[in-house]
Scaffold this active site. Structure first.
Site, mmCIF file in Angstrom:
data_model
loop_
_atom_site.group_PDB
_atom_site.id
_atom_site.type_symbol
_atom_site.label_atom_id
_atom_site.label_comp_id
_atom_site.label_asym_id
_atom_site.label_seq_id
_atom_site.Cartn_x
_atom_site.Cartn_y
_atom_site.Cartn_z
ATOM 1 N N GLY A 39 -51.849 10.830 15.888
ATOM 2 C CA GLY A 39 -50.796 10.234 15.067
ATOM 3 C C GLY A 39 -49.384 10.536 15.523
ATOM 4 O O GLY A 39 -48.424 10.205 14.822
ATOM 5 N N LEU A 40 -49.238 11.149 16.690
ATOM 6 C CA LEU A 40 -47.895 11.507 17.152
ATOM 7 C C LEU A 40 -47.063 10.287 17.525
ATOM 8 O O LEU A 40 -45.851 10.259 17.287
ATOM 9 C CB LEU A 40 -47.974 12.468 18.349
ATOM 10 N N GLY A 41 -47.691 9.272 18.111
ATOM 11 C CA GLY A 41 -46.950 8.069 18.491
ATOM 12 C C GLY A 41 -46.255 7.439 17.300
ATOM 13 O O GLY A 41 -45.099 7.024 17.389
ATOM 14 N N LYS A 42 -46.935 7.389 16.166
ATOM 15 C CA LYS A 42 -46.326 6.851 14.943
ATOM 16 C C LYS A 42 -45.147 7.719 14.512
ATOM 17 O O LYS A 42 -44.101 7.201 14.118
ATOM 18 C CB LYS A 42 -47.354 6.749 13.828
ATOM 19 N N TYR A 100 -48.123 -1.255 18.489
ATOM 20 C CA TYR A 100 -46.781 -1.745 18.156
ATOM 21 C C TYR A 100 -46.829 -2.824 17.076
ATOM 22 O O TYR A 100 -45.968 -2.852 16.186
ATOM 23 C CB TYR A 100 -46.065 -2.266 19.404
#
Length: 174
Positions: A106-109, A142
């Protein structure tokens, strides 16, 4: 999830060069011609090239840390540093990478939430990026985050012309 975001400086040059090359190789080497890929890497990730990008006042690199460990980085461009859309109302997310060991958590979010707020606080109207048309997982990510495809442009890995989707996020959605 507690993340810290640090604006990079010249003191970070070597680390930035290393993480830039490492994350790009991990993400794309397997999907590209070895000769074209090596030629691209040898030009795109030199200390001189990264230093030039770092010294551009219209570009900012950020390291992202979790529990004092580097988990990724990103690069934002405004003004004439943007690779395609050059207005004072837009900001380009040119690079965003989570290190392989930290992916799927969940780091990308979290990165994107921070970036959207940063762009909004800079009074930008649109956040945009380019993503390789064959990177389906990234495109879907995205789209889930509210980005919409609005165009395409060519991107070269060595002599190989590839197509990036240009995707935008309307910051008035925040």
């Amino acid at each position: 999830m507690e993340l810290k975001f640090k604006l990079c400086s010249l003191n970070d040059l070597e680390k930035l060069r290393l993480i830039s090359e490492q994350t790009f190789v991990t993400a794309f080497e397997k999907d590209n011609d070895p000769v074209d890929f090596k030629n691209y890497i040898d030009k795109a990730f030199t200390l001189e090239k990264i230093k030039e990008e770092l010294l551009n006042s219209n570009s900012n690199f950020y390291f992202v840390y979790q529990n004092s460990k580097t988990v990724g980085y990103f690069k934002l461009n405004v003004g004439d540093a943007q690779t395609e859309i050059i207005t004072d109302k837009t900001i380009e997310l040119e690079r965003i990478y989570v290190l392989a060991h930290y992916q799927g958590k969940g780091l990308g979010k979290c990165f994107l939430d921070y970036i959207k707020n940063l762009a909004f606080n800079k009074s930008k109207k649109k956040l945009w990026l380019g993503v390789w048309e064959h990177n389906i997982a990234a495109i879907r990510f995205y789209e889930r985050e509210g980005f919409v495809k609005f165009d395409t442009h060519p991107y070269y890995i060595g002599e190989d012309e590839q197509t990036d989707w240009l995707m935008g996020y309307d910051l008035s959605n925040l």
